[in-house]
Design a protein around this motif. Sequence first.
Motif, PDB file in Angstrom:
ATOM      1  N   GLY A   1     -14.049  83.113 -20.584  1.00 44.70           N
ATOM      2  CA  GLY A   1     -14.732  82.696 -21.799  1.00 44.70           C
ATOM      3  C   GLY A   1     -15.861  81.713 -21.504  1.00 44.70           C
ATOM      4  O   GLY A   1     -16.168  81.395 -20.354  1.00 44.70           O
ATOM      5  N   ILE A   2     -16.442  81.202 -22.544  1.00 46.69           N
ATOM      6  CA  ILE A   2     -17.557  80.264 -22.432  1.00 46.69           C
ATOM      7  C   ILE A   2     -17.018  78.882 -22.080  1.00 46.69           C
ATOM      8  O   ILE A   2     -16.069  78.382 -22.681  1.00 46.69           O
ATOM      9  CB  ILE A   2     -18.355  80.218 -23.745  1.00 46.69           C
ATOM     10  CG1 ILE A   2     -18.983  81.593 -24.015  1.00 46.69           C
ATOM     11  CG2 ILE A   2     -19.416  79.133 -23.699  1.00 46.69           C
ATOM     12  CD1 ILE A   2     -19.659  81.691 -25.361  1.00 46.69           C
ATOM     13  N   MET A   3     -17.645  78.250 -21.093  1.00 44.58           N
ATOM     14  CA  MET A   3     -17.242  76.920 -20.627  1.00 44.58           C
ATOM     15  C   MET A   3     -17.460  75.895 -21.731  1.00 44.58           C
ATOM     16  O   MET A   3     -18.481  75.908 -22.416  1.00 44.58           O
ATOM     17  CB  MET A   3     -18.070  76.543 -19.398  1.00 44.58           C
ATOM     18  CG  MET A   3     -17.604  75.322 -18.683  1.00 44.58           C
ATOM     19  SD  MET A   3     -16.066  75.535 -17.779  1.00 44.58           S
ATOM     20  CE  MET A   3     -16.634  76.389 -16.334  1.00 44.58           C
ATOM     21  N   ALA A   4     -16.496  75.031 -21.895  1.00 44.21           N
ATOM     22  CA  ALA A   4     -16.601  73.933 -22.855  1.00 44.21           C
ATOM     23  C   ALA A   4     -16.400  72.631 -22.084  1.00 44.21           C
ATOM     24  O   ALA A   4     -15.286  72.291 -21.726  1.00 44.21           O
ATOM     25  CB  ALA A   4     -15.549  74.074 -23.952  1.00 44.21           C
ATOM     26  N   HIS A   5     -17.496  71.959 -21.783  1.00 39.73           N
ATOM     27  CA  HIS A   5     -17.435  70.737 -20.983  1.00 39.73           C
ATOM     28  C   HIS A   5     -17.174  69.530 -21.879  1.00 39.73           C
ATOM     29  O   HIS A   5     -17.943  69.256 -22.798  1.00 39.73           O
ATOM     30  CB  HIS A   5     -18.754  70.497 -20.249  1.00 39.73           C
ATOM     31  CG  HIS A   5     -19.182  71.606 -19.373  1.00 39.73           C
ATOM     32  ND1 HIS A   5     -18.612  71.841 -18.146  1.00 39.73           N
ATOM     33  CD2 HIS A   5     -20.129  72.544 -19.528  1.00 39.73           C
ATOM     34  CE1 HIS A   5     -19.202  72.874 -17.590  1.00 39.73           C
ATOM     35  NE2 HIS A   5     -20.122  73.324 -18.403  1.00 39.73           N
TER      36      HIS A   5
ATOM     37  N   VAL B   1     -28.373  63.077 -32.277  1.00 38.61           N
ATOM     38  CA  VAL B   1     -29.016  63.784 -31.170  1.00 38.61           C
ATOM     39  C   VAL B   1     -28.177  63.604 -29.901  1.00 38.61           C
ATOM     40  O   VAL B   1     -27.386  62.674 -29.800  1.00 38.61           O
ATOM     41  CB  VAL B   1     -30.457  63.275 -30.917  1.00 38.61           C
ATOM     42  CG1 VAL B   1     -31.352  63.566 -32.110  1.00 38.61           C
ATOM     43  CG2 VAL B   1     -30.475  61.797 -30.609  1.00 38.61           C
ATOM     44  N   THR B   2     -28.379  64.503 -28.950  1.00 40.90           N
ATOM     45  CA  THR B   2     -27.663  64.396 -27.691  1.00 40.90           C
ATOM     46  C   THR B   2     -28.313  63.326 -26.817  1.00 40.90           C
ATOM     47  O   THR B   2     -29.460  62.951 -27.036  1.00 40.90           O
ATOM     48  CB  THR B   2     -27.668  65.732 -26.930  1.00 40.90           C
ATOM     49  OG1 THR B   2     -29.012  66.121 -26.669  1.00 40.90           O
ATOM     50  CG2 THR B   2     -26.943  66.811 -27.712  1.00 40.90           C
ATOM     51  N   ARG B   3     -27.561  62.867 -25.840  1.00 39.87           N
ATOM     52  CA  ARG B   3     -28.058  61.840 -24.921  1.00 39.87           C
ATOM     53  C   ARG B   3     -27.876  62.304 -23.477  1.00 39.87           C
ATOM     54  O   ARG B   3     -26.863  62.911 -23.129  1.00 39.87           O
ATOM     55  CB  ARG B   3     -27.294  60.524 -25.119  1.00 39.87           C
ATOM     56  CG  ARG B   3     -27.496  59.929 -26.483  1.00 39.87           C
ATOM     57  CD  ARG B   3     -28.952  59.608 -26.714  1.00 39.87           C
ATOM     58  NE  ARG B   3     -29.142  59.063 -28.053  1.00 39.87           N
ATOM     59  CZ  ARG B   3     -30.304  58.907 -28.611  1.00 39.87           C
ATOM     60  NH1 ARG B   3     -31.394  59.272 -27.974  1.00 39.87           N
ATOM     61  NH2 ARG B   3     -30.404  58.411 -29.817  1.00 39.87           N
ATOM     62  N   ALA B   4     -28.866  62.010 -22.644  1.00 42.04           N
ATOM     63  CA  ALA B   4     -28.825  62.384 -21.231  1.00 42.04           C
ATOM     64  C   ALA B   4     -27.867  61.474 -20.475  1.00 42.04           C
ATOM     65  O   ALA B   4     -27.803  60.275 -20.727  1.00 42.04           O
ATOM     66  CB  ALA B   4     -30.216  62.288 -20.628  1.00 42.04           C
ATOM     67  N   PHE B   5     -27.114  62.070 -19.537  1.00 39.58           N
ATOM     68  CA  PHE B   5     -26.229  61.294 -18.670  1.00 39.58           C
ATOM     69  C   PHE B   5     -26.398  61.765 -17.236  1.00 39.58           C
ATOM     70  O   PHE B   5     -26.816  62.901 -16.985  1.00 39.58           O
ATOM     71  CB  PHE B   5     -24.756  61.425 -19.096  1.00 39.58           C
ATOM     72  CG  PHE B   5     -24.171  62.789 -18.806  1.00 39.58           C
ATOM     73  CD1 PHE B   5     -23.565  63.066 -17.598  1.00 39.58           C
ATOM     74  CD2 PHE B   5     -24.250  63.794 -19.765  1.00 39.58           C
ATOM     75  CE1 PHE B   5     -23.047  64.326 -17.335  1.00 39.58           C
ATOM     76  CE2 PHE B   5     -23.734  65.058 -19.508  1.00 39.58           C
ATOM     77  CZ  PHE B   5     -23.126  65.321 -18.296  1.00 39.58           C
ATOM     78  N   VAL B   6     -26.092  60.885 -16.296  1.00 41.33           N
ATOM     79  CA  VAL B   6     -26.060  61.224 -14.873  1.00 41.33           C
ATOM     80  C   VAL B   6     -24.836  60.558 -14.278  1.00 41.33           C
ATOM     81  O   VAL B   6     -24.606  59.369 -14.484  1.00 41.33           O
ATOM     82  CB  VAL B   6     -27.331  60.750 -14.129  1.00 41.33           C
ATOM     83  CG1 VAL B   6     -27.229  61.076 -12.637  1.00 41.33           C
ATOM     84  CG2 VAL B   6     -28.588  61.377 -14.723  1.00 41.33           C
TER      85      VAL B   6
ATOM     86  N   SER C   1     -25.439  66.066 -13.983  1.00 43.72           N
ATOM     87  CA  SER C   1     -26.195  65.568 -15.124  1.00 43.72           C
ATOM     88  C   SER C   1     -26.207  66.582 -16.249  1.00 43.72           C
ATOM     89  O   SER C   1     -25.888  67.754 -16.064  1.00 43.72           O
ATOM     90  CB  SER C   1     -27.630  65.228 -14.697  1.00 43.72           C
ATOM     91  OG  SER C   1     -28.270  66.375 -14.157  1.00 43.72           O
ATOM     92  N   GLY C   2     -26.582  66.100 -17.415  1.00 41.43           N
ATOM     93  CA  GLY C   2     -26.661  66.964 -18.576  1.00 41.43           C
ATOM     94  C   GLY C   2     -26.958  66.145 -19.817  1.00 41.43           C
ATOM     95  O   GLY C   2     -27.321  64.970 -19.733  1.00 41.43           O
TER      96      GLY C   2
ATOM     97  N   ALA D   1     -25.134  73.120 -20.184  1.00 44.89           N
ATOM     98  CA  ALA D   1     -24.467  73.134 -18.887  1.00 44.89           C
ATOM     99  C   ALA D   1     -24.527  71.779 -18.200  1.00 44.89           C
ATOM    100  O   ALA D   1     -25.405  70.971 -18.478  1.00 44.89           O
ATOM    101  CB  ALA D   1     -25.133  74.177 -17.987  1.00 44.89           C
ATOM    102  N   VAL D   2     -23.586  71.566 -17.289  1.00 39.91           N
ATOM    103  CA  VAL D   2     -23.645  70.427 -16.388  1.00 39.91           C
ATOM    104  C   VAL D   2     -24.403  70.907 -15.151  1.00 39.91           C
ATOM    105  O   VAL D   2     -24.060  71.930 -14.560  1.00 39.91           O
ATOM    106  CB  VAL D   2     -22.235  69.949 -15.980  1.00 39.91           C
ATOM    107  CG1 VAL D   2     -22.313  68.856 -14.924  1.00 39.91           C
ATOM    108  CG2 VAL D   2     -21.469  69.454 -17.206  1.00 39.91           C
ATOM    109  N   THR D   3     -25.448  70.182 -14.780  1.00 37.68           N
ATOM    110  CA  THR D   3     -26.273  70.557 -13.637  1.00 37.68           C
ATOM    111  C   THR D   3     -25.790  69.818 -12.396  1.00 37.68           C
ATOM    112  O   THR D   3     -25.615  68.605 -12.430  1.00 37.68           O
ATOM    113  CB  THR D   3     -27.753  70.212 -13.901  1.00 37.68           C
ATOM    114  OG1 THR D   3     -28.167  70.883 -15.089  1.00 37.68           O
ATOM    115  CG2 THR D   3     -28.638  70.622 -12.744  1.00 37.68           C
ATOM    116  N   SER D   4     -25.573  70.560 -11.311  1.00 39.82           N
ATOM    117  CA  SER D   4     -25.178  69.963 -10.040  1.00 39.82           C
ATOM    118  C   SER D   4     -26.410  69.766  -9.180  1.00 39.82           C
ATOM    119  O   SER D   4     -27.301  70.609  -9.157  1.00 39.82           O
ATOM    120  CB  SER D   4     -24.211  70.890  -9.290  1.00 39.82           C
ATOM    121  OG  SER D   4     -23.072  71.120 -10.059  1.00 39.82           O
TER     122      SER D   4
END
Length: 143
Positions: free
Chosen positions: A57-61, A89-94, A108-109, A137-140
């Motif tokens: 199924g679709i990933m749910a992070h 709004v969404t917020r960027a994280f690393v 990050s995402g 997505a979470v970017t590696s």
Amino acid sequence: MATGPMRGQDLQFTIHDGTAVRDISLFVRNVSGLPFSDAPVIDKTAAGAADRTYLKGIMAHTFTVSGVADNTALTGPVIAFPLIADDIVTRAFVYGPKGTGTGDPKFSGSCWVTSFTITEDYDGIALWSASCTVDGAVTSGAY
């Protein structure tokens, strides 16, 4: 990429509060759920099949970040998270589980901060916790 064991004390965690990127690493004791959460597995077995077959199924992070409560101006999580917990709004994280050395892994995402709580105990230290849901997505990568 750098090799060797990862020590929790080296972690790096930043989040954008809408005004600036806040490095809250000094106040973080735990990050769980990153880099990846579980994806559901859907049974797609048809009638007459001898064995079951599945579809991913679709990933749910989702992830939680928590630590020692501190209201240090501009950097502390008690200052940063309430600014974004009710935001629309969404917020960027690393997240750098090993730190920010050259070649160290980073994830990050963008995320929605879905809750922020402070827990206090009369005889203990105040702790905080934030729950987040990744948008996309979470970017590696690597530093």
